[in-house]
Structure formats: structure tokens, C-alpha cells
Design a protein around this motif. Sequence first.
Motif, PDB file in Angstrom:
ATOM      1  N   ILE A 251       0.833  -1.204   0.000  1.00  0.00           N
ATOM      2  CA  ILE A 251       0.000   0.000   0.000  1.00  0.00           C
ATOM      3  C   ILE A 251       0.869   1.257   0.000  1.00  0.00           C
ATOM      4  N   SER A 252       2.059   1.153   0.590  1.00  0.00           N
ATOM      5  CA  SER A 252       2.971   2.313   0.605  1.00  0.00           C
ATOM      6  C   SER A 252       3.332   2.737  -0.814  1.00  0.00           C
ATOM      7  N   SER A 253       3.636   1.763  -1.680  1.00  0.00           N
ATOM      8  CA  SER A 253       3.932   2.102  -3.077  1.00  0.00           C
ATOM      9  C   SER A 253       2.693   2.637  -3.778  1.00  0.00           C
ATOM     10  N   THR A 254       1.511   2.159  -3.358  1.00  0.00           N
ATOM     11  CA  THR A 254       0.272   2.699  -3.916  1.00  0.00           C
ATOM     12  C   THR A 254       0.119   4.168  -3.553  1.00  0.00           C
ATOM     13  N   HIS A 255       0.451   4.519  -2.309  1.00  0.00           N
ATOM     14  CA  HIS A 255       0.396   5.920  -1.900  1.00  0.00           C
ATOM     15  C   HIS A 255       1.330   6.781  -2.741  1.00  0.00           C
ATOM     16  N   VAL A 256       2.528   6.267  -3.000  1.00  0.00           N
ATOM     17  CA  VAL A 256       3.487   7.020  -3.821  1.00  0.00           C
ATOM     18  C   VAL A 256       2.941   7.220  -5.228  1.00  0.00           C
ATOM     19  N   ASN A 257       2.350   6.168  -5.787  1.00  0.00           N
ATOM     20  CA  ASN A 257       1.778   6.270  -7.130  1.00  0.00           C
ATOM     21  C   ASN A 257       0.618   7.251  -7.156  1.00  0.00           C
ATOM     22  N   HIS A 258      -0.237   7.199  -6.131  1.00  0.00           N
ATOM     23  CA  HIS A 258      -1.363   8.132  -6.075  1.00  0.00           C
ATOM     24  C   HIS A 258      -0.884   9.571  -5.890  1.00  0.00           C
ATOM     25  N   LEU A 259       0.202   9.759  -5.153  1.00  0.00           N
ATOM     26  CA  LEU A 259       0.748  11.105  -4.989  1.00  0.00           C
ATOM     27  C   LEU A 259       1.244  11.654  -6.321  1.00  0.00           C
ATOM     28  N   ARG A 260       1.910  10.798  -7.100  1.00  0.00           N
ATOM     29  CA  ARG A 260       2.365  11.235  -8.426  1.00  0.00           C
ATOM     30  C   ARG A 260       1.172  11.573  -9.316  1.00  0.00           C
ATOM     31  N   CYS A 261       0.134  10.761  -9.259  1.00  0.00           N
ATOM     32  CA  CYS A 261      -1.066  11.032 -10.054  1.00  0.00           C
ATOM     33  C   CYS A 261      -1.744  12.326  -9.603  1.00  0.00           C
ATOM     34  N   LEU A 262      -1.706  12.573  -8.290  1.00  0.00           N
ATOM     35  CA  LEU A 262      -2.301  13.805  -7.780  1.00  0.00           C
ATOM     36  C   LEU A 262      -1.552  15.024  -8.300  1.00  0.00           C
ATOM     37  N   HIS A 263      -0.231  14.942  -8.341  1.00  0.00           N
ATOM     38  CA  HIS A 263       0.563  16.043  -8.899  1.00  0.00           C
ATOM     39  C   HIS A 263       0.197  16.272 -10.368  1.00  0.00           C
ATOM     40  N   GLU A 264       0.040  15.209 -11.108  1.00  0.00           N
ATOM     41  CA  GLU A 264      -0.321  15.340 -12.518  1.00  0.00           C
ATOM     42  C   GLU A 264      -1.725  15.942 -12.665  1.00  0.00           C
ATOM     43  N   PHE A 265      -2.629  15.576 -11.757  1.00  0.00           N
ATOM     44  CA  PHE A 265      -3.969  16.158 -11.795  1.00  0.00           C
ATOM     45  C   PHE A 265      -3.915  17.662 -11.525  1.00  0.00           C
ATOM     46  N   VAL A 266      -3.111  18.047 -10.541  1.00  0.00           N
ATOM     47  CA  VAL A 266      -2.974  19.471 -10.238  1.00  0.00           C
ATOM     48  C   VAL A 266      -2.352  20.216 -11.416  1.00  0.00           C
ATOM     49  N   GLU A 267      -1.364  19.602 -12.043  1.00  0.00           N
ATOM     50  CA  GLU A 267      -0.726  20.240 -13.203  1.00  0.00           C
ATOM     51  C   GLU A 267      -1.733  20.429 -14.339  1.00  0.00           C
ATOM     52  N   SER A 268      -2.526  19.402 -14.606  1.00  0.00           N
ATOM     53  CA  SER A 268      -3.519  19.525 -15.683  1.00  0.00           C
ATOM     54  C   SER A 268      -4.587  20.556 -15.329  1.00  0.00           C
ATOM     55  N   GLN A 269      -4.972  20.622 -14.052  1.00  0.00           N
ATOM     56  CA  GLN A 269      -5.962  21.609 -13.643  1.00  0.00           C
ATOM     57  C   GLN A 269      -5.375  23.022 -13.727  1.00  0.00           C
ATOM     58  N   THR A 270      -4.099  23.162 -13.348  1.00  0.00           N
ATOM     59  CA  THR A 270      -3.435  24.464 -13.461  1.00  0.00           C
ATOM     60  C   THR A 270      -3.361  24.902 -14.914  1.00  0.00           C
ATOM     61  N   THR A 271      -2.989  23.977 -15.797  1.00  0.00           N
ATOM     62  CA  THR A 271      -2.934  24.300 -17.224  1.00  0.00           C
ATOM     63  C   THR A 271      -4.298  24.707 -17.752  1.00  0.00           C
ATOM     64  N   TYR A 272      -5.337  24.001 -17.312  1.00  0.00           N
ATOM     65  CA  TYR A 272      -6.702  24.307 -17.767  1.00  0.00           C
ATOM     66  C   TYR A 272      -7.130  25.706 -17.346  1.00  0.00           C
ATOM     67  N   TYR A 273      -6.925  26.024 -16.071  1.00  0.00           N
ATOM     68  CA  TYR A 273      -7.347  27.349 -15.599  1.00  0.00           C
ATOM     69  C   TYR A 273      -6.483  28.455 -16.194  1.00  0.00           C
ATOM     70  N   ALA A 274      -5.201  28.157 -16.445  1.00  0.00           N
ATOM     71  CA  ALA A 274      -4.349  29.157 -17.098  1.00  0.00           C
ATOM     72  C   ALA A 274      -4.837  29.431 -18.522  1.00  0.00           C
ATOM     73  N   GLN A 275      -5.231  28.378 -19.229  1.00  0.00           N
ATOM     74  CA  GLN A 275      -5.778  28.572 -20.572  1.00  0.00           C
ATOM     75  C   GLN A 275      -7.076  29.378 -20.518  1.00  0.00           C
ATOM     76  N   CYS A 276      -7.937  29.050 -19.555  1.00  0.00           N
ATOM     77  CA  CYS A 276      -9.188  29.810 -19.414  1.00  0.00           C
ATOM     78  C   CYS A 276      -8.900  31.276 -19.126  1.00  0.00           C
ATOM     79  N   TYR A 277      -7.920  31.523 -18.269  1.00  0.00           N
ATOM     80  CA  TYR A 277      -7.579  32.906 -17.935  1.00  0.00           C
ATOM     81  C   TYR A 277      -7.080  33.650 -19.174  1.00  0.00           C
ATOM     82  N   ARG A 278      -6.222  33.006 -19.952  1.00  0.00           N
ATOM     83  CA  ARG A 278      -5.709  33.668 -21.155  1.00  0.00           C
ATOM     84  C   ARG A 278      -6.834  33.940 -22.145  1.00  0.00           C
ATOM     85  N   HIS A 279      -7.713  32.966 -22.334  1.00  0.00           N
ATOM     86  CA  HIS A 279      -8.812  33.163 -23.278  1.00  0.00           C
ATOM     87  C   HIS A 279      -9.726  34.298 -22.831  1.00  0.00           C
TER      88      HIS A 279
END
Length: 409
Positions: A251-279
Motif C-alpha cells: 500500500i505504501s507504493s500505492t500511496h506514492v503512485n497516487h501522490l504522483r497522479c495527484l501532482h499530474e492532476f494538479v498540473e492539468s488543472q493548473t494548465t486548464y485554468y491558465a488557458q481559461c484565464y488567457r482566453h
Amino acid sequence: MDFNMKKLASDAGIFFTRAVQFTEEKFGQAEKTELDAHFESLLARADSTKNWTEKILRQTEVLLQPNPSARVEEFLYEKLDRKVPSRVTNGELLAQYMAEAASELGPTTPYEHLSWGSLLPPESQSDRSLARLLTPRLCFSGKTLIKVAEAEKRLGAAERDFIHTASINFLTPLRNFLEGDWKTISKERRLLQNRRLDLDASKARLKKAKAAEAKATLWNDEVDKAEQELRVAQTEFDRQAEVTRLLLEGISSTHVNHLRCLHEFVESQTTYYAQCYRHMLDLQKQLGSSQGAIFPGTFVGTAEPASPPLSSTSPTTAAATMPMGPSVADLAPPGEAALCLEEVAPPASGTRKARVLYDYEAADSSELALLADELITVYSLPGMDPDWLIGERGNKKGKVPVTYLELLS
């Protein structure tokens, strides 16, 4: 067939015996082999991980797709192992309606077949002249609708990309854990539970055999048999406990994998809102450049008393409470709608300093170009649009949008 029936009857007997034993343990009528504290901690952490993963997964699905019917449809397509059909986002649908409305009502204006003059009686010739002056102010409505439609279309496309990226990088790993790793862990935990029940049953039989041995020597064989069964049950329990322990520690490795996925989710959400702001920033600039043409009387009005001191940090409210300078009507001759910025003087009651939040390109000579983080002097004029102020930097002067400023006390 006879063999299968015997096996079925044997399995049913074992199931019934384990159910009775489990019930007796719950009521404290039977002994129970306790797991060590570390193992219990691993079990609790695994259960917590599973529960929160389910909650986060479900709520993220709601965030990405608020429509429950659409979520059910996507779920059915996934279970049938079929590709989910492409769905138009709400922003793209709004853009489509706006574009169709602008096309049907006219590329230039939605009011091109209806003028103010047509609504007036024939004898109101002076009013007709006024209507001819008012009608061009509506000619930007159709163009504005098209501009907003294009911006909404870009927003919809950005939302589609965000949903696709978030589904792959965040939702899919969470589903894989629940449908893959967790099912394996649950299966091994059930086997461990059965092995523990078998071990406790063997302990109970051995205890019973030893109690009978004290009364008669005829039970020596029964004791040996019970001890052998106990050794086998203990070995199987230890082996299954080790397998389950390894899975739970994973489960510890699962937590690490989920943390990496969470970072990617935040990055995609940041990119999305940045695009919305520019538009939306581009759209705001386009609408701001045409605002003077839509409302040509923005800078024309009668003198108004100065507003009370600033009581809110809202940009729009701040514009309304800025010290008022001389009216534009006092500076320009009658019939002249253009603003002569060179003749505009700061109000006698004082001005305010403002910090520029974002770069701004002047749309015409009446506006002042801005650079982020610079300080300028600002004040308002009677009759001005509350979304605009007069800004001064050195010997340069022009209109500036309030939304680009942070007014300083």
C-alpha cells in the motif's frame, strides 16, 4: 457428478462450521487468534486507503462530469469494454448557440432589421434623428456575440482536454487500484480469515482431545491427530499471513503512485485554468477595445458630487469611489464626444496610487498602456464607466481598466 456433489456438501459443511465459529467469536464464546499490532495497523491503513480512494474517485468524476446520466452512460460503456462516444462540452454548446444566433440575426448586428426610428411616429422627425445616432451603438452586439462565442468555444476545447488528461492521469490509476490491487488484497484477506478460523478450530479440537485424554488412554491417537492438524493449520495460517502482509505493505507504493497522479492532476488543472484565464483576458481586451464604440457616451455626463471614502477593495466599487475631476462636458465643446485627455486635470480632492497587476496594451490613443508591477496615479471623472479610470504616468495620460489595477491606500 457424485464427486462434485460430495465436494459441494463438504464445502457447505465447512462454510456452516466457520459461520458458527465466527458467530461464537463475536459473542466471546470461542477463542480467537489475534494478529500482531503491526499487522492490524497495516489492515487499518489499507481499509482507510480504499475508502478515501473511492470517495475521491467518485467526487472527481462528479467534478469532471456533473451530469449523472452522462456518468452512468460512461460507466456502462466501460463495463461493456466499448469506447465512450465524444460528447460536446457545455462551453462548446454555448458557443454553438451564440454563433448560430449571430448568424441568424446578422453578422453585424442582431438588430439590423429593427431600428429605433421605425418605432417612432412619422411626426417625430427630431426623435428620428436621435434614433439614427443611437442605432450605431447596437451594431457591435452581433460582433460581440461572435467574439464571445469564439472564446466559449476555446474554453470548451480546453475543458475537453482537461477532462481527457485528468481521466487518464488521475481517474484511471485510482480505478486500477480499486479493481485490481484491492480485489487481490481482499481475496487474500478472506483466505487469511479462513486459515485463522481453521487454526482456531484445530486448537479447540486439540484442547478437547487433551481433556478426554485425562479421563482415558484410548484418546492418545486422537490427541496425535489433533496435534498434526494443528501444525498443518498453523503452517497454512503463517504462510497466508505472510502473503497478506506483503500485499498490505505494498500500500505504501500505492500511496506514492497516487501522490504522483495527484501532482499530474494538479498540473492539468493548473494548465486548464491558465488557458481559461488567457482566453478570457483576450476576450476582455477585445471587448474593452470596442467598449467606447458600444457606449460612446461613457465619458459624457453631468458633474456629480464626490463619493464617500473607499470602503471596499472591490475594483468596481473602487472606481465608483475615486475622487472626481472636472466633468468632460465642461472641457469639450457641445456636440464633441471625444475626450481631450490633455485638458483633463486631476481632481482637487486628490488622486490615488495604483499598482498594475497585468500587462495591458492600449487599444487606441485614448487608453494608457500598462506594465505589470508599475505604479501609476489614477482618478475618476463624472459620468465615467465604473470599470475604467484615468491613469497618469509621467506626462502620459489615458483610460485604464480597473480590473488590471490594485488600488493602494
